[in-house]
Design an enzyme around this catalytic site. Sequence first.
Site, mmCIF file in Angstrom:
data_model
loop_
_atom_site.group_PDB
_atom_site.id
_atom_site.type_symbol
_atom_site.label_atom_id
_atom_site.label_comp_id
_atom_site.label_asym_id
_atom_site.label_seq_id
_atom_site.Cartn_x
_atom_site.Cartn_y
_atom_site.Cartn_z
ATOM 1 N N ARG A 143 8.227 30.836 51.712
ATOM 2 C CA ARG A 143 7.222 30.360 51.110
ATOM 3 C C ARG A 143 7.089 30.171 49.582
ATOM 4 O O ARG A 143 7.593 31.004 48.777
ATOM 5 C CB ARG A 143 6.088 31.613 51.564
ATOM 6 C CG ARG A 143 6.017 31.677 52.900
ATOM 7 C CD ARG A 143 5.052 32.694 53.608
ATOM 8 N NE ARG A 143 5.185 32.892 54.711
ATOM 9 C CZ ARG A 143 4.132 33.513 55.439
ATOM 10 N NH1 ARG A 143 3.169 33.851 55.307
ATOM 11 N NH2 ARG A 143 4.371 33.493 56.948
ATOM 12 N N ARG A 152 4.708 39.984 47.659
ATOM 13 C CA ARG A 152 4.772 38.494 47.977
ATOM 14 C C ARG A 152 5.932 37.821 47.317
ATOM 15 O O ARG A 152 6.135 37.931 46.028
ATOM 16 C CB ARG A 152 3.345 37.926 47.330
ATOM 17 C CG ARG A 152 2.758 36.612 47.382
ATOM 18 C CD ARG A 152 1.595 36.231 47.044
ATOM 19 N NE ARG A 152 0.448 37.017 47.278
ATOM 20 C CZ ARG A 152 -0.181 36.892 48.405
ATOM 21 N NH1 ARG A 152 0.366 35.899 49.267
ATOM 22 N NH2 ARG A 152 -1.160 37.621 48.795
ATOM 23 N N GLU A 174 -2.216 43.806 53.938
ATOM 24 C CA GLU A 174 -1.893 43.372 55.253
ATOM 25 C C GLU A 174 -0.429 43.366 55.435
ATOM 26 O O GLU A 174 0.439 42.876 54.758
ATOM 27 C CB GLU A 174 -2.244 41.818 55.047
ATOM 28 C CG GLU A 174 -2.174 40.958 56.220
ATOM 29 C CD GLU A 174 -2.530 39.583 56.274
ATOM 30 O OE1 GLU A 174 -3.495 39.246 55.582
ATOM 31 O OE2 GLU A 174 -1.871 38.768 56.978
ATOM 32 N N SER A 220 -0.488 40.188 61.543
ATOM 33 C CA SER A 220 -1.690 39.156 61.811
ATOM 34 C C SER A 220 -1.335 38.606 63.115
ATOM 35 O O SER A 220 -0.275 38.340 63.435
ATOM 36 C CB SER A 220 -1.469 38.325 60.683
ATOM 37 O OG SER A 220 -2.474 37.320 61.047
ATOM 38 N N ARG A 241 7.343 43.640 53.900
ATOM 39 C CA ARG A 241 5.829 44.778 53.666
ATOM 40 C C ARG A 241 6.157 45.952 54.584
ATOM 41 O O ARG A 241 5.506 46.899 54.221
ATOM 42 C CB ARG A 241 4.563 43.899 54.263
ATOM 43 C CG ARG A 241 4.355 42.769 53.121
ATOM 44 C CD ARG A 241 3.037 42.214 53.345
ATOM 45 N NE ARG A 241 2.610 41.011 52.361
ATOM 46 C CZ ARG A 241 1.900 40.249 52.600
ATOM 47 N NH1 ARG A 241 0.710 40.444 53.258
ATOM 48 N NH2 ARG A 241 1.637 39.321 51.474
#
Length: 433
Positions: A261, A276, A351, A354, A393
Site C-alpha cells: 500500500r 501503517r 484496528e 475487518s 498489526r
Amino acid sequence: MLDRKYIVDNVEAVKQNCANRNISVDVDRLVELELQRRGKLQLVQDLNTQSNAESKKIGQAKDSEERESLKVSARALREQKDAAQAEHDVIDREIKELQLQVPNMAHSDCPVGVDDKSNLELARGKHTCREFDFAPLDHLELGEKHDWIDFEGGSRTTGNGFYFLKGDLVMLDLALQQFAMVELSKRGFTPTITPDLAQDSVLEGIGFMPRGPETQIYSIENMNLSLIGTSEITLGGLYSGKTIAESELPIRLCGISHCYRTEAGAAGRASRGLYRVHQFTKIEMFVFARPEQSDAMHEELRQIECDLFDAIGIPYRVVDTATGDLGGPAYRKYDLEAWMPGRGESGEWGEVTSTSNCTDYQSRRLNIRYKVKDKKGTHFVHTLNGTAFALSRALISILENHQNADGSVNVPECLQLWVGKSVIGQTPAAESA
RNA sequence: GGAAGAGUGGCUGAGUGGUCGAAAGCGCCUGAUUGCUAAUUAGGUGAACGAGUCAAAUCGUUCCGCAGGUUCGAAUCCUGUCUCUUCCGCCA
C-alpha cells in the site's frame, strides 16, 4: 456495483443510502439516462433485425442485379444501426461512470452516521485490558531493544516505511501464520497462496482504483499489473467470470499474501512503527456464498476473528461500522480493534481486522454467478472477506500486551510450538534459568 | 527469451464468408420398452440482455478466448492481445 434495474426501481432508497454514506452521486441523472438508454437499445435491436433480414436475402438473390440493389439497402440499414448504436454507447458510458460511484446498499442494522464517530461498539473480547505495574514500551522500542525491527535498514534498501523483521519476531510472525492457517483449515477454509500481483481489471472488480492520482496501489510500469493491497483481490479474482454450481457454495478460502500500500497522505504518531507500512503479510478469509447464506457467513467470519484474537490473549472490541465509514463495496462491516498499550498517550484501540459482507457488489463487476441445478438462469453470488491476521498489526498487539518489565515478551501458548520458546527477548542468563 | 501449433456449447470434437447457436459422440433430463442393479429406443438439453406474461409460452438482440477491423453478411478473412501445448535457450 448495483444493478441498474434495482437503481431505477428503488431511486429513493438508493439516494437515501448515498446520503447515509456521505457520498454524492447524481442518482436522478443516472435513472434518466438509463430510461433513455433502454429506448435506444430497442431501436438498435429493431434496426439490427431489419438489417439481418436484408442481408439474408442477398444470399438467396437470383441474379447479380437484385444482389446489388439489396446491398445498397442493406448498407443503409447498417449505417442507421451503427449510428443508433453509437448514441446508445455514449449514454451507456455515462451511466457506467455514475453507476461505479454508487455505493452498495447498507444493512438495515448498520449504525447511520457520516463518519467513524458513529461506529458502534458491539462487544469486547475475552481478555480485559491489562494494568501494568511498570511503564510499558511501545512495539518500536521493544523492537529496537532486541533488534527485531529495522526501519533504518528498510529505508536504506527500499524506502521510507519499509522494514526488516529479524530474529525471534520472525518466528512469532511465522507462528501466527501457521496457527491461523491450521485453525482456518479446521473450519473448512482451503489454504491458498496467491500471487502478489493482479491485473488491473481484477483490482477494479474488487473495488480498487489502481491508477488514479490518489491511489493506494503500486502498479507496474508498462504492464496492466499492480501489486495487491490484500489477497481479497486475488481470491475474488480467482472466480471471475465463473459460474459456480449452487451445491459448491459456500466456498471458503484463506489466502496468504504480501500486501502493498502506498499509504499516500497517511502520517502522524498514530501511524508510528508497524501500524501503517507499505508492505506486510496478511492471512485473509474470503467466502463465496448464496445470498441467503451471506448474513450468517458474515457472523461466522466475525466469530473466527474473535476466536483468533482470544486465542492469542489480546483484548479487543468489536465495532459495527457506520454507514459513512463503510467502503463502497461493503453492505456491512465489522472491525476488531485491539488494545495497544503503546499507542497514543496511554494506550489506544487500533484496528487489527475487518470483515465485510459485499453482497453481490463485487460479483456483479467480476461476473461471478451461481446456478441452481435444473433451474433456468444464473444469479450473482455474494462475496465476503475478513482478516485473520494482518501480521504487522498482530505483532504490535502481542509485543505491547504481552511484554514484561525486563522487556521480554511472553509467547501466547498456542504459538509456542512454532516459536520454539515460551518467552522471547530474554537475556541469555534468564533464558537458561 | 526464440520457434511452431492451438483456443468452438457441461466434456470430446466437426465446421475456411450466407439456411451455424453451430454436425457427431459422450454426459444430463423426460417418456416408452424389456422384470432386474442395466440395455434398447424416441424426444429434449447453453448463457446474457431487452420486449412480453400473474406466471409461462413467445419474440428480438448479442455471445465460437478477448478487443478491434474488412464486408450487405464472419466461428470462418485481417490486426492486436491473452492463454495453453510442444521444441529450444536460460534459471531458483
